[in-house]
Design a protein around this motif. Structure first.
Motif, PDB file in Angstrom:
ATOM      1  N   ALA A  32       0.734  -1.336   0.207  1.00  0.00           N
ATOM      2  CA  ALA A  32      -0.149  -0.146   0.189  1.00  0.00           C
ATOM      3  C   ALA A  32       0.550   1.413   0.137  1.00  0.00           C
ATOM      4  CB  ALA A  32      -1.022  -0.293   1.095  1.00  0.00           C
ATOM      5  N   ASP A  33       2.028   1.035   0.159  1.00  0.00           N
ATOM      6  CA  ASP A  33       2.927   2.223   0.007  1.00  0.00           C
ATOM      7  C   ASP A  33       3.567   2.869  -1.009  1.00  0.00           C
ATOM      8  OD1 ASP A  33       5.087   0.640  -0.354  1.00  0.00           O
ATOM      9  OD2 ASP A  33       6.252   0.502   1.794  1.00  0.00           O
ATOM     10  N   VAL A  34       2.908   1.693  -2.590  1.00  0.00           N
ATOM     11  CA  VAL A  34       3.509   2.224  -3.593  1.00  0.00           C
ATOM     12  C   VAL A  34       3.223   4.284  -3.606  1.00  0.00           C
ATOM     13  CG1 VAL A  34       3.241   1.150  -6.153  1.00  0.00           C
ATOM     14  CG2 VAL A  34       3.953   0.384  -4.227  1.00  0.00           C
ATOM     15  N   PRO A  35       1.206   3.741  -3.758  1.00  0.00           N
ATOM     16  CA  PRO A  35       1.297   5.383  -4.086  1.00  0.00           C
ATOM     17  C   PRO A  35       2.134   6.864  -3.453  1.00  0.00           C
ATOM     18  CG  PRO A  35      -0.186   4.445  -3.213  1.00  0.00           C
ATOM     19  CD  PRO A  35       0.512   3.527  -3.320  1.00  0.00           C
TER      20      PRO A  35
ATOM     21  N   PHE B 160       5.816   7.023  -2.987  1.00  0.00           N
ATOM     22  CA  PHE B 160       6.804   6.371  -3.522  1.00  0.00           C
ATOM     23  C   PHE B 160       6.839   6.450  -4.706  1.00  0.00           C
ATOM     24  CE2 PHE B 160       8.011   3.339   0.100  1.00  0.00           C
ATOM     25  CZ  PHE B 160       8.606   4.657   0.498  1.00  0.00           C
ATOM     26  N   LEU B 161       5.712   6.666  -5.047  1.00  0.00           N
ATOM     27  CA  LEU B 161       5.295   7.278  -6.480  1.00  0.00           C
ATOM     28  C   LEU B 161       5.383   8.734  -6.512  1.00  0.00           C
ATOM     29  CD1 LEU B 161       2.603   4.743  -8.690  1.00  0.00           C
ATOM     30  CD2 LEU B 161       5.476   5.199  -8.600  1.00  0.00           C
TER      31      LEU B 161
ATOM     32  N   ILE C 184      -2.621   9.543   1.779  1.00  0.00           N
ATOM     33  CA  ILE C 184      -1.640  10.539   2.251  1.00  0.00           C
ATOM     34  C   ILE C 184      -2.039  12.152   1.755  1.00  0.00           C
ATOM     35  CG2 ILE C 184       0.876  10.930   0.552  1.00  0.00           C
ATOM     36  CD1 ILE C 184      -0.195   8.024  -0.292  1.00  0.00           C
ATOM     37  N   THR C 185      -1.241  12.712   2.574  1.00  0.00           N
ATOM     38  CA  THR C 185      -1.155  14.556   3.248  1.00  0.00           C
ATOM     39  C   THR C 185      -0.102  14.572   3.094  1.00  0.00           C
ATOM     40  OG1 THR C 185      -2.705  13.629   4.977  1.00  0.00           O
ATOM     41  CG2 THR C 185      -2.222  16.156   4.410  1.00  0.00           C
ATOM     42  N   PRO C 186      -0.115  15.510   2.218  1.00  0.00           N
ATOM     43  CA  PRO C 186       1.702  16.025   1.796  1.00  0.00           C
ATOM     44  C   PRO C 186       2.208  17.001   3.266  1.00  0.00           C
ATOM     45  CG  PRO C 186       0.746  16.166   0.078  1.00  0.00           C
ATOM     46  CD  PRO C 186      -1.005  15.782   1.158  1.00  0.00           C
ATOM     47  N   VAL C 187       3.350  17.098   3.606  1.00  0.00           N
ATOM     48  CA  VAL C 187       3.945  18.251   4.794  1.00  0.00           C
ATOM     49  C   VAL C 187       4.464  19.023   4.259  1.00  0.00           C
ATOM     50  CG1 VAL C 187       4.786  18.088   6.785  1.00  0.00           C
ATOM     51  CG2 VAL C 187       3.541  16.141   6.277  1.00  0.00           C
ATOM     52  N   ASP C 188       3.425  20.454   3.867  1.00  0.00           N
ATOM     53  CA  ASP C 188       4.564  21.932   3.689  1.00  0.00           C
ATOM     54  C   ASP C 188       5.381  22.333   4.953  1.00  0.00           C
ATOM     55  OD1 ASP C 188       3.790  21.316   0.918  1.00  0.00           O
ATOM     56  OD2 ASP C 188       2.007  22.038   1.055  1.00  0.00           O
ATOM     57  N   GLY C 189       6.708  22.961   4.469  1.00  0.00           N
ATOM     58  CA  GLY C 189       7.110  23.431   5.562  1.00  0.00           C
ATOM     59  C   GLY C 189       8.105  22.803   5.990  1.00  0.00           C
TER      60      GLY C 189
END
Length: 164
Positions: free
Chosen positions: A1-4, A6-7, A21-26
């Motif tokens: 399930a971690d493939v997305p 790593f893409l 997946i939630t991107p972390v900015d900063g």
């Protein structure tokens, strides 16, 4: 399930089985030394050992004990000593204690990374790969040159990607 994840390898908060997946900015660019003792740990065995732990006096809370990296990012960037000093609080891996018992080399590598100047250390997944967070690439490369791994052990330099 971690493939997305790593893409699109940006710093992210990953939940569920890896599908949320939630991107972390900063997040500042971080230099990481990845080190593996060359000993295999079966993910199934680590999870089984975690499930079989002796009960404690305090009931376990559901969910992860990991704190959000956004809390670390929110610390005053002007106070770099305090910010770097608290990084380890945000790198909790619930499987680390049982993995260390199964593979004592994990603890040895982590102690070595701290002695070589890592600001914080942790373990990836169910082990046995460990990581140390360094302030600069030169500090990380110096640690790689001094890290004594035996047999099939290996270490590499990695960096987080900057915000796009």
């Amino acid at each position: 399930a971690d493939v997305p994840f790593f893409l699109s390898p940006r710093p992210a908060w990953v939940a569920g089985i890896g599908e949320r997946i939630t991107p972390v900015d900063g997040l500042p660019e971080l230099c990481l030394v990845l080190a593996n003792p060359g000993e295999s740990l079966s993910t199934a065995s680590v999870f089984q050992a975690w499930d079989e732990r002796l009960p404690t006096l305090t009931a376990a809370r559901p969910g992860s004990t990991l704190r959000s990296p956004s809390d670390w990012i929110a610390l005053d960037p002007g106070d770099s000593v305090a910010r770097w000093g608290r990084l380890g609080e945000f790198l909790k891996n619930d499987l680390e204690d049982v993995a260390r018992r199964m593979c004592p080399a994990i603890g040895q590598i982590q102690r070595s990374l701290v002695e070589l100047g890592a600001q914080a250390v942790g373990m990836s997944g169910s082990g046995a790969t460990c990581f140390g967070v360094f302030r600069t690439p030169s500090e990380a490369n110096s640690a790689i040159g001094q890290l004594a791994l035996r047999g099939e052990g290996w270490c590499r330099l990695a960096r987080t990607l900057p915000d796009r």
